[in-house]
Design a protein around this motif. Sequence first.
Motif, PDB file in Angstrom:
ATOM      1  N   SER B   8       0.843  -1.198   0.000  1.00  0.00           N
ATOM      2  CA  SER B   8       0.000   0.000   0.000  1.00  0.00           C
ATOM      3  C   SER B   8       0.880   1.251   0.000  1.00  0.00           C
ATOM      4  O   SER B   8       2.007   1.227   0.485  1.00  0.00           O
ATOM      5  CB  SER B   8      -0.903   0.005   1.242  1.00  0.00           C
ATOM      6  N   ASP B   9       0.345   2.338  -0.568  1.00  0.00           N
ATOM      7  CA  ASP B   9       1.054   3.610  -0.579  1.00  0.00           C
ATOM      8  C   ASP B   9       0.908   4.278   0.784  1.00  0.00           C
ATOM      9  O   ASP B   9      -0.205   4.397   1.305  1.00  0.00           O
ATOM     10  CB  ASP B   9       0.468   4.545  -1.647  1.00  0.00           C
ATOM     11  N   LEU B  10       2.012   4.770   1.328  1.00  0.00           N
ATOM     12  CA  LEU B  10       1.995   5.406   2.655  1.00  0.00           C
ATOM     13  C   LEU B  10       2.786   6.708   2.669  1.00  0.00           C
ATOM     14  O   LEU B  10       3.476   7.030   1.718  1.00  0.00           O
ATOM     15  CB  LEU B  10       2.614   4.468   3.687  1.00  0.00           C
ATOM     16  N   GLY B  11       2.657   7.411   3.766  1.00  0.00           N
ATOM     17  CA  GLY B  11       3.459   8.623   3.952  1.00  0.00           C
ATOM     18  C   GLY B  11       3.094   9.709   2.952  1.00  0.00           C
ATOM     19  O   GLY B  11       3.950  10.443   2.476  1.00  0.00           O
ATOM     20  N   GLU B  12       1.811   9.815   2.646  1.00  0.00           N
ATOM     21  CA  GLU B  12       1.365  10.798   1.648  1.00  0.00           C
ATOM     22  C   GLU B  12       0.919  12.125   2.262  1.00  0.00           C
ATOM     23  O   GLU B  12       0.400  12.988   1.548  1.00  0.00           O
ATOM     24  CB  GLU B  12       0.260  10.178   0.780  1.00  0.00           C
ATOM     25  N   SER B  13       1.113  12.279   3.554  1.00  0.00           N
ATOM     26  CA  SER B  13       0.819  13.580   4.171  1.00  0.00           C
ATOM     27  C   SER B  13       1.894  14.579   3.761  1.00  0.00           C
ATOM     28  O   SER B  13       2.934  14.208   3.208  1.00  0.00           O
ATOM     29  CB  SER B  13       0.776  13.432   5.696  1.00  0.00           C
ATOM     30  N   PHE B  14       1.635  15.860   4.006  1.00  0.00           N
ATOM     31  CA  PHE B  14       2.597  16.910   3.650  1.00  0.00           C
ATOM     32  C   PHE B  14       2.360  18.101   4.565  1.00  0.00           C
ATOM     33  O   PHE B  14       1.260  18.679   4.562  1.00  0.00           O
ATOM     34  CB  PHE B  14       2.414  17.322   2.185  1.00  0.00           C
ATOM     35  N   GLY B  15       3.382  18.477   5.318  1.00  0.00           N
ATOM     36  CA  GLY B  15       3.245  19.627   6.224  1.00  0.00           C
ATOM     37  C   GLY B  15       2.039  19.460   7.126  1.00  0.00           C
ATOM     38  O   GLY B  15       1.893  18.439   7.797  1.00  0.00           O
ATOM     39  N   VAL B  16       1.151  20.455   7.149  1.00  0.00           N
ATOM     40  CA  VAL B  16      -0.046  20.383   8.001  1.00  0.00           C
ATOM     41  C   VAL B  16      -1.130  19.485   7.401  1.00  0.00           C
ATOM     42  O   VAL B  16      -2.142  19.228   8.050  1.00  0.00           O
ATOM     43  CB  VAL B  16      -0.698  21.771   8.231  1.00  0.00           C
ATOM     44  N   TYR B  17      -0.934  19.053   6.171  1.00  0.00           N
ATOM     45  CA  TYR B  17      -1.962  18.267   5.480  1.00  0.00           C
ATOM     46  C   TYR B  17      -1.801  16.777   5.757  1.00  0.00           C
ATOM     47  O   TYR B  17      -0.745  16.216   5.488  1.00  0.00           O
ATOM     48  CB  TYR B  17      -1.852  18.487   3.970  1.00  0.00           C
ATOM     49  N   THR B  18      -2.845  16.163   6.266  1.00  0.00           N
ATOM     50  CA  THR B  18      -2.742  14.729   6.518  1.00  0.00           C
ATOM     51  C   THR B  18      -3.611  13.959   5.532  1.00  0.00           C
ATOM     52  O   THR B  18      -4.672  14.401   5.120  1.00  0.00           O
ATOM     53  CB  THR B  18      -3.144  14.360   7.948  1.00  0.00           C
ATOM     54  N   LEU B  19      -3.103  12.796   5.159  1.00  0.00           N
ATOM     55  CA  LEU B  19      -3.785  11.956   4.173  1.00  0.00           C
ATOM     56  C   LEU B  19      -3.522  10.499   4.527  1.00  0.00           C
ATOM     57  O   LEU B  19      -2.389  10.126   4.820  1.00  0.00           O
ATOM     58  CB  LEU B  19      -3.201  12.265   2.789  1.00  0.00           C
ATOM     59  N   GLY B  20      -4.571   9.684   4.493  1.00  0.00           N
ATOM     60  CA  GLY B  20      -4.368   8.257   4.677  1.00  0.00           C
ATOM     61  C   GLY B  20      -4.408   7.823   6.129  1.00  0.00           C
ATOM     62  O   GLY B  20      -4.079   8.583   7.035  1.00  0.00           O
ATOM     63  N   MET B  21      -4.808   6.561   6.321  1.00  0.00           N
ATOM     64  CA  MET B  21      -4.851   5.993   7.671  1.00  0.00           C
ATOM     65  C   MET B  21      -3.651   5.066   7.834  1.00  0.00           C
ATOM     66  O   MET B  21      -3.789   3.846   7.937  1.00  0.00           O
ATOM     67  CB  MET B  21      -6.166   5.237   7.840  1.00  0.00           C
ATOM     68  N   ASP B  22      -2.466   5.682   7.847  1.00  0.00           N
ATOM     69  CA  ASP B  22      -1.235   4.903   7.813  1.00  0.00           C
ATOM     70  C   ASP B  22      -1.121   3.916   8.967  1.00  0.00           C
ATOM     71  O   ASP B  22      -0.697   2.773   8.774  1.00  0.00           O
ATOM     72  CB  ASP B  22      -0.015   5.841   7.801  1.00  0.00           C
TER      73      ASP B  22
END
Lengths: 256, 256, 256, 256
Positions: B8-22
């Motif tokens: 699965s793709d992980l670590g897709e957050s960036f700065g203050v932006y969170t993405l995904g239920m890692d």
Amino acid sequence: MIKVDLNSDLGESFGVYTLGMDNEVLKVITSANIACGMHAGDPRVMGKTVKIAIENKTALGAHPGYPDLQGFGRRNLAMSPAEVKDYVIYQIGALQAFASAYGEKLQHVKAHGAMYNMASKDYKLAFAIAEAVKTVNPKLILLALANSEMVRAAKDIGLRVAEEVFADRAYNPDGTLVARGTPGAMIEDKAIAVSRAVRMVTEGKVTAVNGEDIPIKADSICVHGDNPQAIAFVKEIRKALIEMDVTIEPLANFID
Amino acid sequence: MIKVDLNSDLGESFGVYTLGMDNEVLKVITSANIACGMHAGDPRVMGKTVKIAIENKTALGAHPGYPDLQGFGRRNLAMSPAEVKDYVIYQIGALQAFASAYGEKLQHVKAHGAMYNMASKDYKLAFAIAEAVKTVNPKLILLALANSEMVRAAKDIGLRVAEEVFADRAYNPDGTLVARGTPGAMIEDKAIAVSRAVRMVTEGKVTAVNGEDIPIKADSICVHGDNPQAIAFVKEIRKALIEMDVTIEPLANFID
Amino acid sequence: MIKVDLNSDLGESFGVYTLGMDNEVLKVITSANIACGMHAGDPRVMGKTVKIAIENKTALGAHPGYPDLQGFGRRNLAMSPAEVKDYVIYQIGALQAFASAYGEKLQHVKAHGAMYNMASKDYKLAFAIAEAVKTVNPKLILLALANSEMVRAAKDIGLRVAEEVFADRAYNPDGTLVARGTPGAMIEDKAIAVSRAVRMVTEGKVTAVNGEDIPIKADSICVHGDNPQAIAFVKEIRKALIEMDVTIEPLANFID
Amino acid sequence: MIKVDLNSDLGESFGVYTLGMDNEVLKVITSANIACGMHAGDPRVMGKTVKIAIENKTALGAHPGYPDLQGFGRRNLAMSPAEVKDYVIYQIGALQAFASAYGEKLQHVKAHGAMYNMASKDYKLAFAIAEAVKTVNPKLILLALANSEMVRAAKDIGLRVAEEVFADRAYNPDGTLVARGTPGAMIEDKAIAVSRAVRMVTEGKVTAVNGEDIPIKADSICVHGDNPQAIAFVKEIRKALIEMDVTIEPLANFID
């Protein structure tokens, strides 16, 4: 036998934008600080720079900076030590991969611009950089401003450190650099600059702004390759060093 | 004994932006494709993601993409193969440094988004990616779309390759994916998707859009961790695989 | 009385990186296409470029491009028309603010690099650009490749359009440019290039690659200011035009 | 009749990353500070945000910040006043174009994050921002921290200024904010925060940390739309203000 390294910043071009006379300066230095894509450089430029540095038998160093291409990494940015650590790990890793691609290893790491200046005075930042270096590869040398907090942090953490001096900068009595912009901060007379550099290397001394002689460790002299005058100046320093029987070699050959 | 990997793709957050239920998806997969700061991720996020992946005993992979954060690396960008090669070297290196920082090594590399899609069909791009991987570390596995040009390029260059399948995508008779947007491209029925995944793994076969059974090599199943439904779906796939005595393990344990 | 405009791309420097001989080329052109910070240029550069363009009485144009500084906006990027529209609105607005800061208005908009090339052939992209221009200010002129989809889209939407020709490029019988890289795509002989440019302006004709004369509308000639040779070439074109009694003026003076 | 404005930061999403409950907060505020693509926001997000703000009859403001997406514009960046001026011109222009695209005009400008904080204390930075605003459009209102250098600079330059207060922040006796991180800097009790906000608006007074009442001008109250609790808090403030016969209106309706 006295040894010294000559280091210069390289690989500062970006996309269609070219900067620096990399091919020329590579002929006269022994260690290259290669930009890692944050304040300058891009993956194409990094690959090409690593290649020509190896062809010139110049030792490879990562030159991490703040993520500020528009400001060329020269503007202070209030990153936390934890952020700086991760940005340095990232940049060392990126450059290291190009070194691996050409069958080589990195010799050293030198912080760039505002990161270098801030960490020279701020032990927490300096420690974060030293930690980043050690964590990626404990054999790397940290190339740091002589007498700075970076030297202290590297020693505290058990990392090899090389102290860097500037031929054309004035020094305070405590061994720190006189801030740019202060009158007298720059040594304008080239002949004086050359003789100061030679004395720092051979005697371990430099005359501070108050006229007093102070001790300084000169493992490497920082030089520039921006223009023909800068290249000519490096040649003068080299000539003067060689006349004094100083051997000019990459850091890894003599830093313990 | 049949083995398969779940990636699965992980670590897709960036700065203050969170993405995904890692944190959730890490409990149910065996290989993590970690974004490297170009299409997603930043040095802070990369460090944290490597750390939690290791804590979950998930194998680490670099997930390089196009330098297009705003488009999340999903827009085709006409980079030359030479450019793609250097961008992939850079990104693998950056992630590898975080792995080193935690005493681990990378297992694999998987291209992201538009780079993955373009290289699946374009041998020159695929070869550039395979070359980049090999040049940084020839022991890395390239995780590539089953039956794609990336598989061919990796084999040609002598790189280990793992073939990846999708539970919820339809296949053309030649083994390529039916393009998104084409009617029937997505397998909407979850139960059918699960049984197709299991059959690809256990029988090496999948029914193509024309109703014909075609051979397919399923070394790894691509899963998602965007939302609770996605996580639940991975659990269903896991359960169905385990019921068929399939062992779910990281790629490095069984790819030669 | 025949009138023509000479346009050139300006303001392509970025941070410490300088590109182009803007001060020189401004003396010989009538319209400046100023980069807007996406493929080149930054706010500092934009401010300075607007200022010197006004000092040289050169008409101001926004030169929007893809957000790809490393590729200088020359690489195709698969943005949707809706995305292109918003990126063009953004960039026109940014430049317009600098024009306002100096008490001036924009005259025109010209797309850059890959965006220009893609929109020349793709009506939907061309329409998106025309819509963006009209929506910000319906009095702006779209400067577009002669005979291209951009000309068609601008007319369809009721926007003033100026058709642009190239002295040093070969034309297909349908009036489109012979693709770069194709043998014969570039007119290498400077004298021939100059006479072709003059004929396009004065007769509205150009000899296509098949030897046939085709009609072409030459409202503006695209020239370059990258190096002294380019500047000298513009001077030759100017001289030849003036000898034929052509008036060289900004687009706004004669485009309806 | 007492009037006050409620302002909130909007349009902080970027690409696939979403942030903030813009649709909800737009129902309870009167002025929107819309991110301009430097610290947050992108052209797509800006277009959509302007559209929904207009649909909600919320006044439009540009919200320029430092070019630091990864740090969300919250990290101090040592830009010179001249640089800040150009970055602010650029960002106002970009947002203004989207307002034009929807037939509207901007009402105000409010600096974001570190730029706001630094300019609150640094008159030169404050003056650079005020100059940028005036130069683009002298009718714009600068929304600035009450009692700050930004208020002073706006007045000195002859720009309309609105003073902003915070319900949940403690004030020093000189009218400046108690720095975050200092014990007592945040007013944790919601009811107290609401009553302080109402008193600032209706009486022009607030109790400073030393217990003393100080004068404060409350043209606008800064509120947040990050989460349901924040939205609920805005509703409480609105209710309390309305009970005191305060009219909640956009700045342009009452700032001279």
